[in-house]
Motif scaffolding. Structure first.
Motif, mmCIF file in Angstrom:
data_model
loop_
_atom_site.group_PDB
_atom_site.id
_atom_site.type_symbol
_atom_site.label_atom_id
_atom_site.label_comp_id
_atom_site.label_asym_id
_atom_site.label_seq_id
_atom_site.Cartn_x
_atom_site.Cartn_y
_atom_site.Cartn_z
ATOM 1 N N GLY A 9 24.427 38.242 31.499
ATOM 2 C CA GLY A 9 25.097 38.240 30.193
ATOM 3 C C GLY A 9 26.360 39.069 30.109
ATOM 4 O O GLY A 9 27.050 39.049 29.088
ATOM 5 N N VAL A 10 26.713 39.838 31.163
ATOM 6 C CA VAL A 10 27.932 40.661 31.114
ATOM 7 C C VAL A 10 29.129 39.767 31.446
ATOM 8 O O VAL A 10 29.119 39.087 32.481
ATOM 9 N N PRO A 11 30.146 39.733 30.592
ATOM 10 C CA PRO A 11 31.288 38.846 30.881
ATOM 11 C C PRO A 11 32.105 39.334 32.078
ATOM 12 O O PRO A 11 32.188 40.538 32.335
ATOM 13 N N ILE A 12 32.669 38.388 32.809
ATOM 14 C CA ILE A 12 33.587 38.744 33.903
ATOM 15 C C ILE A 12 34.987 38.818 33.297
ATOM 16 O O ILE A 12 35.495 37.837 32.764
ATOM 17 N N THR A 13 35.583 40.001 33.366
ATOM 18 C CA THR A 13 36.861 40.212 32.667
ATOM 19 C C THR A 13 38.046 40.387 33.609
ATOM 20 O O THR A 13 39.186 40.129 33.218
ATOM 21 N N HIS A 14 37.803 40.877 34.834
ATOM 22 C CA HIS A 14 38.909 41.166 35.754
ATOM 23 C C HIS A 14 38.623 40.604 37.146
ATOM 24 O O HIS A 14 37.472 40.626 37.611
ATOM 25 N N PHE A 15 39.692 40.168 37.781
ATOM 26 C CA PHE A 15 39.608 39.680 39.162
ATOM 27 C C PHE A 15 40.781 40.299 39.917
ATOM 28 O O PHE A 15 41.938 40.109 39.549
ATOM 29 N N ILE A 16 40.500 41.050 40.987
ATOM 30 C CA ILE A 16 41.556 41.764 41.712
ATOM 31 C C ILE A 16 41.627 41.235 43.140
ATOM 32 O O ILE A 16 40.603 41.195 43.853
ATOM 33 N N LEU A 17 42.827 40.816 43.555
ATOM 34 C CA LEU A 17 43.016 40.286 44.910
ATOM 35 C C LEU A 17 43.455 41.398 45.863
ATOM 36 O O LEU A 17 44.438 42.102 45.603
ATOM 37 N N SER A 18 42.759 41.521 46.997
ATOM 38 C CA SER A 18 43.170 42.493 48.014
ATOM 39 C C SER A 18 44.412 42.009 48.755
ATOM 40 O O SER A 18 45.232 42.800 49.193
ATOM 41 N N HIS A 19 44.519 40.721 48.938
ATOM 42 C CA HIS A 19 45.690 40.078 49.536
ATOM 43 C C HIS A 19 45.580 38.583 49.305
ATOM 44 O O HIS A 19 44.569 38.109 48.786
ATOM 45 N N LYS A 20 46.622 37.849 49.678
ATOM 46 C CA LYS A 20 46.696 36.450 49.243
ATOM 47 C C LYS A 20 45.829 35.488 50.064
ATOM 48 O O LYS A 20 45.570 34.374 49.635
ATOM 49 N N HIS A 21 45.406 35.892 51.264
ATOM 50 C CA HIS A 21 44.819 34.933 52.193
ATOM 51 C C HIS A 21 43.620 34.187 51.610
ATOM 52 O O HIS A 21 42.710 34.790 51.027
ATOM 53 N N ALA A 22 43.634 32.850 51.842
ATOM 54 C CA ALA A 22 42.619 31.985 51.239
ATOM 55 C C ALA A 22 41.229 32.237 51.802
ATOM 56 O O ALA A 22 40.234 31.974 51.128
ATOM 57 N N ASP A 23 41.138 32.765 53.027
ATOM 58 C CA ASP A 23 39.778 32.971 53.552
ATOM 59 C C ASP A 23 39.062 34.106 52.827
ATOM 60 O O ASP A 23 37.839 34.203 52.867
#
Ligand SMILES: [Zn+2]
Length: 351
Positions: free
Chosen positions: A120-134
């Motif tokens: 039930g906790v909403p996902i509010t943030h997404f942080i990318l370490s780098h761009k690579h698709a893998d």
């Protein structure tokens, strides 16, 4: 490329005068370097490689979810997740969940694991370490979340705008060098660096949790992946260790294999990388002498061939020393040491 001029000059002069001892092309099958044979009787058979060290195997966590993933709460609210090849993390706060990277190999299981761990906790943030698709091509699984703050370094956002990568979310908040944010009272520090990707990497630090994340760097308990984590910047890779160790941390998430790193793993990986560098450098003064011997051997007919043979001489001598010194300390040294030595050889030629 200081030696190549010498190679060409020597080869051009010599080709007119010295007869070749080389056999004609096609006289025998060529066995390329770095090739692992599936033939068990072959000298380069896969059977000649050592299994993982018992000390490494003992650290491998168990799949503890119905989805085949391992998930553990390493500090209150901070979860480590791995499919045994890739790793990421998420932070559960009073305000919402922060996701750090989404490897596509997790797929839709990633959201399911977060929901299981923080119902039930909403996902509010997404942080990318780098761009690579893998490491971030699984962003698609979070793409339908309304109002999701997707954070990346500006250089990554620019690069993704020019060349979108499948499944990687488009950032909607960017920063140039560093960004400090607080989510649900938990501080998160982001700092750009250049140890792996060709645009930028981001070091993620959660000081309260003593957690540091720097992706595609080390592989805890193992020798680094091929060519030092396939780095596009060897100097940045080598400099990265001091940068990482300047942080206060206990947990080190490096993105690969199933083991979560500790401070000691970063120190060991640093010692290994610098040993490889120093070993190549110790052999380097003999490069021209070795090249002279090889060009003699090949009859002055092909300077490129003699040059490659010389690079392989140095690489293989370095790898033999490294394997001897490290095979009892780190897993899979015999598999990757030649690639590490070769990376430094190429660097030494060009710098
Ligand atoms: Zn990468």
């Amino acid at each position: 490329m200081r030696y190549l001029t010498t190679v060409s000059a020597m080869a051009c002069v010599a080709v007119l005068t010295i007869p070749s001892p080389l056999t004609a092309a096609g006289d025998h099958a060529h066995n390329p370097a770095n090739t692992i044979s599936t033939d068990v009787g072959h000298p380069d058979s896969f059977r000649h490689f050592a299994p993982e060290l018992p000390a490494m195997q003992a650290r491998i966590p168990e799949a503890n979810t119905e989805f085949g993933l391992h998930v553990s709460e390493i500090e209150p609210g901070l979860f480590f997740i791995t499919d045994f090849i890739y790793q990421s993390a998420f932070l559960v706060t009073d305000e919402g969940v922060v996701v750090f990277d989404a490897p596509p190999s997790f797929g839709d299981r990633h959201r399911a694991v977060i929901e299981m761990s923080a119902p039930g906790v909403p996902i509010t943030h997404f942080i990318l370490s780098h761009k690579h698709a893998d490491h971030n091509g699984g962003g698609y699984a979070f793409g339908d979340i309304e109002g999701l703050t997707v954070i990346a370094a500006q250089a990554s956002a620019d690069s993704l705008a020019a060349n979108p990568l499948r499944g990687v979310l488009k950032p909607n908040q960017t920063f140039d060098e560093s960004l400090s944010l607080t989510v649900g009272g938990v501080p998160i520090e982001l700092q750009t660096a250049n140890f792996h990707a060709n645009d930028t990497d981001v070091i993620i630090h959660l000081p309260q949790q003593k957690f540091l994340m720097a992706i595609d760097t080390i592989t805890p308990g193992e020798a680094p992946f091929m060519n030092f984590g396939a780095t596009s910047n060897l100097e940045g890779y080598m400099a990265g260790f001091d940068t990482f160790l300047s942080y206060d941390f206990e947990h080190f998430l490096s993105g690969h294999v199933s083991v979560l790193g500790k401070r000691q793993d970063v120190e060991t990986a640093r010692d290994y990388a610098f040993d490889v560098r120093d070993t190549v450098y110790s052999l380097w003064p003999s490069f021209l002498e070795r090249f002279g011997a090889n060009i003699d051997l090949t009859g002055y007919q092909n300077g490129n061939l003699a040059y490659r043979m010389t690079m392989e001489d140095v690489r293989d001598e370095c790898a033999a020393q490294i394997i001897d010194r490290w095979e009892d300390k780190l897993s899979v040294v015999d598999l990757w040491a030649d690639s590490h030595c070769e990376t430094v050889v190429l660097h030494a030629i060009m710098h």
